[in-house]
Design a protein around this motif. Structure first.
Motif, mmCIF file in Angstrom:
data_model
loop_
_atom_site.group_PDB
_atom_site.id
_atom_site.type_symbol
_atom_site.label_atom_id
_atom_site.label_comp_id
_atom_site.label_asym_id
_atom_site.label_seq_id
_atom_site.Cartn_x
_atom_site.Cartn_y
_atom_site.Cartn_z
ATOM 1 N N GLY A 82 3.017 17.846 41.266
ATOM 2 C CA GLY A 82 2.772 17.939 39.823
ATOM 3 C C GLY A 82 1.345 17.544 39.504
ATOM 4 N N PHE A 83 1.180 16.345 38.899
ATOM 5 C CA PHE A 83 -0.149 15.860 38.533
ATOM 6 C C PHE A 83 -0.248 14.376 38.839
ATOM 7 N N ALA A 84 -1.457 13.928 39.164
ATOM 8 C CA ALA A 84 -1.734 12.519 39.404
ATOM 9 C C ALA A 84 -2.866 12.089 38.496
ATOM 10 N N ALA A 85 -2.805 10.839 38.034
ATOM 11 C CA ALA A 85 -3.847 10.267 37.177
ATOM 12 C C ALA A 85 -4.371 9.007 37.831
ATOM 13 N N GLU A 86 -5.701 8.853 37.789
ATOM 14 C CA GLU A 86 -6.325 7.664 38.365
ATOM 15 C C GLU A 86 -7.371 7.144 37.382
ATOM 16 N N HIS A 87 -7.364 5.832 37.169
ATOM 17 C CA HIS A 87 -8.380 5.200 36.325
ATOM 18 C C HIS A 87 -9.706 5.256 37.066
ATOM 19 N N ILE A 88 -10.756 5.742 36.396
ATOM 20 C CA ILE A 88 -12.080 5.822 37.015
ATOM 21 C C ILE A 88 -13.085 5.069 36.146
ATOM 22 N N PRO A 89 -14.182 4.611 36.755
ATOM 23 C CA PRO A 89 -15.195 3.908 35.953
ATOM 24 C C PRO A 89 -15.780 4.842 34.898
ATOM 25 N N LYS A 90 -16.075 4.289 33.722
ATOM 26 C CA LYS A 90 -16.736 5.083 32.685
ATOM 27 C C LYS A 90 -18.124 5.425 33.160
ATOM 28 N N GLY A 91 -18.519 6.657 32.884
ATOM 29 C CA GLY A 91 -19.830 7.029 33.371
ATOM 30 C C GLY A 91 -20.593 7.957 32.530
#
Length: 91
Positions: A82-91
């Motif tokens: 399906g789909f995966a979500a990952e928190h990433i640094p703001k950039g």
């Protein structure tokens, strides 16, 4: 709305977007919300998303209606399940 700490560097499974199963990246575009989980960790995300290439970037906003300040950015990508979500640094 779940307010558990977000585990950085972990992919969360996207269980639903806007109250239904996600079918395509465009489901995360514009004003959006999704529920994501990783084992016992669950998180409800409300914010604004845009699709870039093969991913969606969702800027999570504070508050249940998503009208507050930016909290974090999530990168959503398609997976075999399906789909995966990952928190990433703001950039």
């Amino acid at each position: 709305m779940r307010e558990e700490p977000v585990v950085s560097g972990r992919e969360y499974s996207v269980d639903e977007v806007r109250g239904r199963p996600a079918a395509e990246l465009e489901d995360f575009e514009g004003e959006t919300s999704f529920h994501a989980s990783h084992g016992p960790h669950e998180h409800d995300v409300v914010g604004f998303g845009r699709v870039e290439d093969d991913k969606a970037l969702v800027h999570e906003k504070q508050g249940p209606d998503g009208g507050g300040r930016d909290v974090r950015v999530w990168q959503v990508t398609p997976t075999a399940q399906g789909f995966a979500a990952e928190h990433i640094p703001k950039g």
